[in-house]
Design a protein around this motif. Structure first.
Motif, mmCIF file in Angstrom:
data_model
loop_
_atom_site.group_PDB
_atom_site.id
_atom_site.type_symbol
_atom_site.label_atom_id
_atom_site.label_comp_id
_atom_site.label_asym_id
_atom_site.label_seq_id
_atom_site.Cartn_x
_atom_site.Cartn_y
_atom_site.Cartn_z
ATOM 1 N N THR A 142 0.806 -1.225 0.000
ATOM 2 C CA THR A 142 0.000 0.000 0.000
ATOM 3 C C THR A 142 0.839 1.275 0.000
ATOM 4 N N LEU A 143 2.142 1.136 0.291
ATOM 5 C CA LEU A 143 2.995 2.320 0.439
ATOM 6 C C LEU A 143 3.025 3.187 -0.821
ATOM 7 N N TYR A 144 2.894 2.562 -2.002
ATOM 8 C CA TYR A 144 3.017 3.308 -3.263
ATOM 9 C C TYR A 144 1.977 4.414 -3.399
ATOM 10 N N ALA A 145 0.830 4.285 -2.728
ATOM 11 C CA ALA A 145 -0.261 5.246 -2.937
ATOM 12 C C ALA A 145 -0.291 6.352 -1.885
ATOM 13 N N VAL A 146 0.726 6.415 -1.023
ATOM 14 C CA VAL A 146 0.780 7.480 -0.017
ATOM 15 C C VAL A 146 1.034 8.820 -0.719
ATOM 16 N N ALA A 147 0.369 9.879 -0.260
ATOM 17 C CA ALA A 147 0.560 11.209 -0.848
ATOM 18 C C ALA A 147 1.989 11.678 -0.606
ATOM 19 N N THR A 148 2.601 12.301 -1.617
ATOM 20 C CA THR A 148 3.973 12.777 -1.446
ATOM 21 C C THR A 148 4.029 14.292 -1.300
ATOM 22 N N ILE A 149 2.907 14.974 -1.528
ATOM 23 C CA ILE A 149 2.897 16.419 -1.275
ATOM 24 C C ILE A 149 1.964 16.695 -0.102
ATOM 25 N N ASP A 150 2.340 17.712 0.691
ATOM 26 C CA ASP A 150 1.703 17.865 1.996
ATOM 27 C C ASP A 150 0.504 18.808 1.995
ATOM 28 N N THR A 151 -0.323 18.751 0.934
ATOM 29 C CA THR A 151 -1.530 19.577 0.977
ATOM 30 C C THR A 151 -2.426 19.110 2.123
ATOM 31 N N LYS A 152 -2.404 17.808 2.416
ATOM 32 C CA LYS A 152 -3.120 17.293 3.583
ATOM 33 C C LYS A 152 -2.163 16.329 4.288
ATOM 34 N N PRO A 153 -1.410 16.826 5.297
ATOM 35 C CA PRO A 153 -0.306 16.035 5.873
ATOM 36 C C PRO A 153 -0.689 14.634 6.335
ATOM 37 N N VAL A 154 -1.932 14.439 6.814
ATOM 38 C CA VAL A 154 -2.296 13.117 7.332
ATOM 39 C C VAL A 154 -2.264 12.058 6.224
ATOM 40 N N LEU A 155 -2.377 12.494 4.960
ATOM 41 C CA LEU A 155 -2.349 11.535 3.850
ATOM 42 C C LEU A 155 -0.924 11.131 3.471
ATOM 43 N N MET A 156 0.097 11.727 4.140
ATOM 44 C CA MET A 156 1.482 11.343 3.866
ATOM 45 C C MET A 156 1.898 10.113 4.681
ATOM 46 N N GLY A 157 0.905 9.317 5.036
ATOM 47 C CA GLY A 157 1.159 8.069 5.750
ATOM 48 C C GLY A 157 0.066 7.073 5.416
ATOM 49 N N SER A 158 0.212 5.847 5.913
ATOM 50 C CA SER A 158 -0.828 4.835 5.709
ATOM 51 C C SER A 158 -1.636 4.694 6.992
ATOM 52 N N LYS A 159 -2.956 4.575 6.819
ATOM 53 C CA LYS A 159 -3.829 4.399 7.975
ATOM 54 C C LYS A 159 -3.945 2.914 8.305
ATOM 55 N N PHE A 160 -3.699 2.565 9.574
ATOM 56 C CA PHE A 160 -3.946 1.215 10.068
ATOM 57 C C PHE A 160 -5.271 1.274 10.816
ATOM 58 N N GLU A 161 -6.245 0.520 10.326
ATOM 59 C CA GLU A 161 -7.589 0.596 10.908
ATOM 60 C C GLU A 161 -8.020 -0.812 11.311
ATOM 61 N N ILE A 162 -8.222 -1.017 12.618
ATOM 62 C CA ILE A 162 -8.718 -2.320 13.067
ATOM 63 C C ILE A 162 -10.197 -2.157 13.389
ATOM 64 N N LYS A 163 -11.025 -2.964 12.727
ATOM 65 C CA LYS A 163 -12.474 -2.799 12.811
ATOM 66 C C LYS A 163 -13.092 -4.169 12.583
ATOM 67 N N ASN A 164 -13.982 -4.589 13.439
ATOM 68 C CA ASN A 164 -14.652 -5.893 13.302
ATOM 69 C C ASN A 164 -13.642 -7.031 13.090
ATOM 70 N N ASN A 165 -12.579 -7.009 13.899
ATOM 71 C CA ASN A 165 -11.542 -8.042 13.810
ATOM 72 C C ASN A 165 -10.894 -8.154 12.434
ATOM 73 N N GLU A 166 -10.813 -7.018 11.737
ATOM 74 C CA GLU A 166 -10.080 -6.962 10.478
ATOM 75 C C GLU A 166 -9.115 -5.784 10.510
ATOM 76 N N LEU A 167 -7.901 -6.021 9.992
ATOM 77 C CA LEU A 167 -6.948 -4.917 9.839
ATOM 78 C C LEU A 167 -7.011 -4.431 8.396
ATOM 79 N N ASN A 168 -7.318 -3.145 8.221
ATOM 80 C CA ASN A 168 -7.234 -2.522 6.904
ATOM 81 C C ASN A 168 -6.077 -1.537 6.924
ATOM 82 N N VAL A 169 -5.190 -1.629 5.934
ATOM 83 C CA VAL A 169 -4.139 -0.618 5.790
ATOM 84 C C VAL A 169 -4.461 0.154 4.519
ATOM 85 N N ILE A 170 -4.563 1.483 4.643
ATOM 86 C CA ILE A 170 -5.077 2.302 3.542
ATOM 87 C C ILE A 170 -4.127 3.456 3.241
#
Lengths: 365, 365
Positions: A142-170
């Motif tokens: 998933t790393l390839y799709a991380v934003a490289t310009i900081d118009t929205k800094p939180v998008l310069m990383g991958s989100k790890f989301e644990i929900k209903n016993n599933e890990l989603n990395v986005i």
């Protein structure tokens, strides 16, 4: 004053790995340094640039406890150029260090350790275990799709989301989305890890199924324990992109393509593009055929490959590099292309939902 | 209009090799091109930037004779990205070329061949044969000492001097001299080959003892016939440095050193040097010991290695990189260091006189 002896390869490994987290250029010279701290026979080696820290503790033959900061590039180079064998570190006067091996003595200056920042300590927080190769795969795909310009800094990383016993990395950069899903038994929580940390984690994570990494999170700090190393990272804060809406949109057109063949076709379009000359690659699906076409001031390229498609002729255009990035990270022989009208391409595996890669098309004038 | 079919690997080899002689950036776009000329089933491929030319003739399946110039980078990249197999070149309209392989068609523009320069033709001149590995060795061992700044342009190449049935290849940059000697039966003559040509010759020359290269010289042009390739080169003119005087000077101090050990010692001094911080490496010879010392603002390095030396203590300083360059090109386990007072170091093999590498010392304030 710090004094110890250590096998070259043991300390070289610790130094070069922790050096990845040291600043390459900073007004505070201590941040360009590696922090050495000796207690008994335990040497703790730390690199930390206030965003990312890497720490390792190794066994040495201790002689005199102490702490010292050394310029990271210089100490790595010196140890690398020493012969194999035992190296003696000897702070013979405050901040003056001799490094000795056989008939070779380097004398260098240390940096005052009082200028060195303190690593954050986790009070308590969420924590889970995951096998190293699995963590490597969910980050790596998933790393390839991380934003490289900081118009929205939180998008310069991958989100790890644990929900209903599933890990989603986005990862989301505005034009594409990469989602990787695995089951993981844990209460719901989420955090966003900066791309630089993810890149360093990829280097450290092994392919050994038996190795387990521990991920701990406390407010804006994440700690990853991987083998001999502990990686500290500031986490990104802010509202992440809500990907569930676009994921849920039904697709009306479907094709199955051969990943390697299509990558070769799209790769050939790059010869017709450069920094100044840009043009999308055109996909035209018709009876079991995919035509891949590109035309620029440099030349024209027309290719046909087989694919599984049975519908009306359908044409759509993409940025060549975005298609290549997504295809490369599928690690599949064949994938399904699902088109949500003319608004998005979803790339998914033939079976299951371990990944969903979304690419926005280029609108033709 | 040129039309032919050819195996990908045959033409890729010819294109990438001749492309080395094409300009990478020129106001005359034809000079950035590769010249293709088809007669029957013989395709001649040429790259030429007015200084250096490389030509190769390969067998193809000819369909229609013609000449065409193609941008060298583009045509190399296109052919490289084609699948293995037969590629068809089809100039379907003047200067418009289709390149076809399987279901792939690239369409690109050619460059008018009238703008392409004519390669020089040798009338008659001197010529000799030499085995490829021997030519590779005499060029390769001396190239490091060629001058890189053009205060005296003739020194930006190596001199080939045939005298008394010996070939001497000599490079001089003002601080160091490299001389490589081999026997060669031929009348006396000499010429100076530019460094760029020598680098390209090194790539083309094989280690196969059975392969013979032919070297021809006519006034200011040299032609090297190597396997399938013909290399044309402008020669350098002017008064070359007279090295015989310094070679003839008697040495009064002699030592035998281990090449690999000394290279490692001198290499370690590089960590204490950078673009701004410079300092020579000090050699101190005493009873069978060589002390290698360096001190700069970054740190201090003190090393001792064994050597064969029995004389009074003798100290001399050099530029670290110049010593490394010379030692690396000896390809010997041990070499003799001969000192001509404090004015020069001659590095020679333990036996024979196949090479003489001279380095001027750094005078200490």
């Amino acid at each position: 004053m710090i004094k110890f002896s250590v096998q070259k390869n043991d300390i070289l490994d610790a130094l070069t790995t922790t050096a990845k987290a040291a600043s390459t250029k900073s007004v505070i010279s201590a941040l360009e340094g590696i922090h050495l701290s000796l207690t008994g026979n335990q040497l703790t080696v730390t690199g930390y640039d206030l965003e990312l820290g890497i720490k390792s503790t190794i066994d040495v033959e201790g002689e005199s406890d102490g702490v010292l900061v050394l310029n990271s590039r210089l100490i790595c180079d010196i140890v690398r150029k020493m012969p194999s064998g035992v190296i003696r570190f000897d702070e013979y006067e405050p901040l003056k260090l001799n490094l000795m091996c056989e008939d070779i003595t380097y004398s260098i200056m240390g940096i005052n350790s009082e200028e060195y920042p303190v690593l954050p300590e986790l009070s308590r927080g969420e924590s889970f275990e995951i096998s190293e190769p699995l963590l490597k795969s969910v980050i790596g795909q998933t790393l390839y799709a991380v934003a490289t310009i900081d118009t929205k800094p939180v998008l310069m990383g991958s989100k790890f989301e644990i929900k209903n016993n599933e890990l989603n990395v986005i990862s989301v950069d505005g034009i594409r989305i990469a989602i990787r899903k695995e089951s993981l038994l844990h209460e719901d929580f989420d955090f966003v890890v900066p791309a630089k940390t993810l890149s360093e984690l990829l280097r450290l994570l092994s392919d050994d199924e038996s190795k387990i990494a521990t991920v701990s999170v406390d407010r804006n700090q994440g700690i990853f324990s991987i083998d001999k190393y502990t990686v500290f990272s500031r986490l990104l804060e802010g509202d992440f992109f809500d990907y569930t809406k676009i994921i849920g949109m039904p697709s009306n057109i479907e094709a199955v393509v051969n990943v390697r063949e299509l990558m070769e076709c799209v790769d050939r379009t790059l010869l017709l593009l450069n920094d100044k000359i840009k043009s999308p690659v055109d996909f035209t699906f018709s009876d079991n055929t995919l035509r891949v076409f590109c035309e620029t001031a440099i030349g024209k390229l027309d290719q046909k490959i087989k694919c599984d498609y049975s519908g009306e002729e359908f044409r759509i255009s993409f940025n060549s590099r975005y298609i290549l990035d997504a295809l490369k990270n599928t690690y599949c022989d064949k994938v399904k292309f699902l088109f949500v009208q003319n608004t998005a391409l979803k790339i998914v595996p033939l079976e299951g939902d371990s990944f969903t890669f979304i690419v926005s098309p280029v609108r033709r004038r």
